[in-house]
Structure formats: C-alpha cells, structure tokens
Scaffold this active site. Sequence first.
Site, PDB file in Angstrom:
ATOM      1  CG  HIS A  36      -1.769  -1.095   1.316  1.00 17.57           C
ATOM      2  ND1 HIS A  36      -1.611  -2.084   2.275  1.00 17.57           N
ATOM      3  CD2 HIS A  36      -2.805  -1.276   0.502  1.00 17.57           C
ATOM      4  CE1 HIS A  36      -2.983  -2.692   2.288  1.00 17.57           C
ATOM      5  NE2 HIS A  36      -3.518  -2.402   1.276  1.00 17.57           N
ATOM      6  CE  LYS A 148      -1.915  -9.667  -3.189  1.00 11.91           C
ATOM      7  NZ  LYS A 148      -3.214  -8.919  -2.824  1.00 11.91           N
TER       8      LYS A 148
END
Length: 298
Positions: A36, A148
């Site tokens: 993140h 991802k």
Amino acid sequence: MQVITTASEMQYACRALKNNRTLGFVPTMGALHDGHLSLVHRALSECAAVAASIFVNPTQFAAGEDYDVYPRTFDADCAKLEAAGVSLLFAPSATEMYPPGATTFVEVASIGDRLDGASRPGHFRGVATVIAKLFNIVGPDRAYFGQKDAAQIAVLRAMIRDLNFPVQLIACPIVREPGGLAMSSRNRNLSADDRRRALILHHALRAACKLLQTGETNAEALSSAILTAFANDPHVRLDYAAIVDPATLLPVSDTAHGALIAVAAWVGSTRLIDNLLTENLPIDSLLIDNLLLEAPHV
Ligand code: AMP
C-alpha cells in the site's frame, strides 16, 4: 493529515486541497503494508497532494467470505499514512457509503465475471461501485492501484473508459516479502505453517517465468508448469491458474504478444492471489516486477 468520515466533508476538503493542482488518490481497505505504501509514495512523487481512503467495502464480499475477519488496524494505518505525507484520509462507515435505500450499482459486464469475478460472483460489482463512488467523492486526477490485483485493474480501466471518469489509473508493481510472497493484508490471517505454504503461489509463477526465459510462449505448457507446482502441496487448493489478455481477461493460447499469468489459491481458509505480466519480454533483465530478484528454488 485530516481524517474525514463523511462523503460531503471529503468532497469539500478534496476540492479545497486540489485547487487546480494534481490530486492523487490511493484507495485501500486498510491493514496497511509496504505494498500500500508503495502506492502512496508513487502518488506523492507524481502529484501535488495525495488523498487516501480506508474502507472495508461490504459489497465486494459475498456472504460467507472474510468480511468479518478482514484485518482492521486503523490507528496504525493512520500513523503510516500521516508519516508518509498523505493530506486527507477518508474513512467512512458502511452506512455513510451505503445509506438505507441505496440501490445504484456499477457493473462491468463480461470482464467483471472473469478470474476473481468468476470465483467470487458479485465481487467486481462491489469493487466498481465503491471505486466509482470514491472517484466522485475525491475527484482525483490520478488514482493508484497495485498490479497485485490485476483483474481489478482490468475492470477499473474498463469502468473509467466506459463511464468517462476524468481519472488516470496508475498500476504499480507488486511488492513482495523477502521470500517472495506478495504482500497482502490477508497474510496477517495466515498461521506460520500457512505462510510457508503460501509461497507456492510465488513458486508456481517462478516456474512459469523460468519457462518463459527459455522462449516458451505456449499457454498450455506454461499452465502445466504452474499446475505441477501446485500439485506439490495438497494443503493448498488452487482456485484458478489463468493465462489471459491483461485488458479483457480472456484466455490467450500464446504469450508472445503479452499476457497476464494469474493464480488464486486457498491456503487454509485464506484466499490469496498473485500474478505476473509478460509484457516486458524479452525478460533478460529478469525484471517481471521483482519476481525473480529473490531466490528460493522451486
Ligand atoms: P486493498 O487494501 O487490498 O484493497 O489494496 C489497496 C490497494 O493496494 C490495491 O490497489 C491493491 O492492488 C494494492 N496492493 C495490495 N497489495 C499490494 C502489493 N503487495 N503490492 C502492490 N500493491 C498492492
């Protein structure tokens, strides 16, 4: 960093923050890790100001999925985002995002029913809806997503195109743990044994990668290398291994013109995903994200 919980206040604050400058946006479900934060850093390096959101979106979880046990670490997340330099954090409640009577959803037909959309019916309807709402609330120029979730990127690119959102989607490389496991908030729910087993996703992709390096482009051959890797551990249940066009998510028979090689598997009660893009071929640099930079032998 200002933390805001209502959509109207966030809209107002984002307009003030933007003020004719480039606004970057990083939507998340929290339990933040370095994956993140890589999106946040990229956004900060490319935009005048950055807003983030933390919202575990109930509409993208089907009944019986892990909504209730999804990791939530709000205070630690706030500290990380503040230290990174995020200006605004939007952290609404579920009723703020879906007030009683809310009946409007965004559905990306076809693409949204492939890969994770096939395994998790309704998942991408929830994702597209919440991201459309967040785009309308934040009004970003650029939005940052992780490679991802490759199928999510395909779905959102289609949504942005089809609904004319004035937003540029930036796809950022997968960040991995030292052993190669793709970072995921759900990794927190893995036991020590499961964490070791979870490496199989990475190993399977490495097996495909090694074949690609020999010049193999036949999807069946690549799939079979992946299936062989998964056959090694009966405790890991393969959900899908797919070799597809990264934009349409439709199967390709050959990877010569670029493909997404994606896997999803259940490790214990946790479902994990990982993938690689072959678009950077020839891969003599060994750089498909950082898939080959670390070494555990398959
Ligand atoms: P999530 O909180 O799981 O909804 O993820 C929020 C964003 O972070 C999504 O765009 C994800 O694709 C991205 N992300 C999650 N894990 C990683 C990772 N290991 N590397 C890069 N981005 C990631």
